[in-house]
Write a protein that holds these residues in place. Structure first.
Motif, PDB file in Angstrom:
ATOM      1  N   LEU A  39      56.590 100.301  32.614  1.00  0.00           N
ATOM      2  CA  LEU A  39      55.343  99.705  32.130  1.00  0.00           C
ATOM      3  C   LEU A  39      54.339  99.566  33.269  1.00  0.00           C
ATOM      4  CD1 LEU A  39      56.593  96.966  29.629  1.00  0.00           C
ATOM      5  CD2 LEU A  39      55.850  99.293  29.142  1.00  0.00           C
ATOM      6  N   LYS A  40      54.806  99.189  34.448  1.00  0.00           N
ATOM      7  CA  LYS A  40      53.936  99.072  35.614  1.00  0.00           C
ATOM      8  C   LYS A  40      53.387 100.446  35.996  1.00  0.00           C
ATOM      9  CE  LYS A  40      52.365  97.009  39.451  1.00  0.00           C
ATOM     10  NZ  LYS A  40      50.973  97.287  39.549  1.00  0.00           N
ATOM     11  N   ASN A  71      52.477  95.193  25.223  1.00  0.00           N
ATOM     12  CA  ASN A  71      51.775  95.006  26.487  1.00  0.00           C
ATOM     13  C   ASN A  71      50.264  95.073  26.258  1.00  0.00           C
ATOM     14  OD1 ASN A  71      50.386  96.009  28.977  1.00  0.00           O
ATOM     15  ND2 ASN A  71      52.433  95.760  29.840  1.00  0.00           N
ATOM     16  N   LYS A  72      49.548  94.012  26.579  1.00  0.00           N
ATOM     17  CA  LYS A  72      48.120  93.934  26.295  1.00  0.00           C
ATOM     18  C   LYS A  72      47.302  95.015  26.980  1.00  0.00           C
ATOM     19  CE  LYS A  72      48.163  89.021  25.355  1.00  0.00           C
ATOM     20  NZ  LYS A  72      47.710  87.693  25.717  1.00  0.00           N
ATOM     21  N   LYS A  73      47.730  95.468  28.155  1.00  0.00           N
ATOM     22  CA  LYS A  73      46.949  96.441  28.919  1.00  0.00           C
ATOM     23  C   LYS A  73      47.101  97.868  28.409  1.00  0.00           C
ATOM     24  CE  LYS A  73      46.921  93.841  33.218  1.00  0.00           C
ATOM     25  NZ  LYS A  73      47.322  93.839  34.629  1.00  0.00           N
ATOM     26  N   ILE A  74      48.237  98.187  27.796  1.00  0.00           N
ATOM     27  CA  ILE A  74      48.499  99.586  27.438  1.00  0.00           C
ATOM     28  C   ILE A  74      48.852  99.803  25.972  1.00  0.00           C
ATOM     29  CG2 ILE A  74      49.153 100.282  29.767  1.00  0.00           C
ATOM     30  CD1 ILE A  74      52.087  99.953  28.983  1.00  0.00           C
ATOM     31  N   LYS A  75      48.822  98.747  25.163  1.00  0.00           N
ATOM     32  CA  LYS A  75      49.328  98.855  23.795  1.00  0.00           C
ATOM     33  C   LYS A  75      48.535  99.794  22.890  1.00  0.00           C
ATOM     34  CE  LYS A  75      47.034  94.764  21.901  1.00  0.00           C
ATOM     35  NZ  LYS A  75      47.283  93.459  21.294  1.00  0.00           N
ATOM     36  N   LYS A  76      47.284 100.079  23.216  1.00  0.00           N
ATOM     37  CA  LYS A  76      46.465 100.911  22.338  1.00  0.00           C
ATOM     38  C   LYS A  76      46.443 102.380  22.725  1.00  0.00           C
ATOM     39  CE  LYS A  76      43.717  97.086  20.868  1.00  0.00           C
ATOM     40  NZ  LYS A  76      42.613  96.694  20.086  1.00  0.00           N
ATOM     41  N   ILE A  77      47.167 102.734  23.782  1.00  0.00           N
ATOM     42  CA  ILE A  77      47.203 104.133  24.217  1.00  0.00           C
ATOM     43  C   ILE A  77      48.028 104.934  23.205  1.00  0.00           C
ATOM     44  CG2 ILE A  77      47.929 105.718  26.032  1.00  0.00           C
ATOM     45  CD1 ILE A  77      47.587 103.339  28.010  1.00  0.00           C
ATOM     46  N   PRO A  78      47.488 106.052  22.709  1.00  0.00           N
ATOM     47  CA  PRO A  78      48.233 106.873  21.741  1.00  0.00           C
ATOM     48  C   PRO A  78      49.542 107.407  22.334  1.00  0.00           C
ATOM     49  CG  PRO A  78      45.945 107.572  21.877  1.00  0.00           C
ATOM     50  CD  PRO A  78      46.159 106.601  22.972  1.00  0.00           C
TER      51      PRO A  78
END
Length: 121
Positions: A39-40, A71-78
């Motif tokens: 995730l990092k 994860n709020k920072k990456i959750k919307k990445i397809p």
């Protein structure tokens, strides 16, 4: 030009996808390992799209994908899931991915899916 994160434990497939995506003008981060730091790594790379193999070194990527979606920072990445599993259509119903591809896949289909999924996710 897009930033593409790819995770597949099959080194040959991983290298092929990396080469194809690079030749198509994309910036690629390719890895065989999805461990606790994944995730990092994704956050630091900040991809436009991610591609995961379903089976990664004997584990399923569904838990990794579900953690990404939390994860709020990456959750919307397809995310595109790839797999040789015979029941892939059934598998993807329980994993929050945007698209999927069955292995083996045509290289042109991969490039199309990357472009299409980003524009419609």
């Amino acid at each position: 030009m897009m930033r593409v994160f790819v995770c597949d434990d099959d080194k040959d497939i991983l290298e092929l996808m990396e080469m194809l995506l690079n030749e198509s003008g994309h910036i690629v981060m390719a890895t065989e390992y999805c461990d606790a730091d994944i995730l990092k790594s994704i956050e630091d790379f900040n991809p436009d799209i991610m591609i995961f193999d379903y089976w990664l070194n004997g584990i399923k990527s569904d838990k990794i994908i579900k953690n990404i979606r939390k994860n709020k920072k990456i959750k919307k990445i397809p995310i595109i899931l790839i797999s040789a599993a015979a029941d892939l259509e059934k598998i993807v119903k329980n994993i929050p991915v945007d698209d999927y591809m069955k292995k083996p896949f045509d290289i042109n289909d991969l490039l199309y899916k990357v472009k299409h999924t980003i524009h419609y996710a």
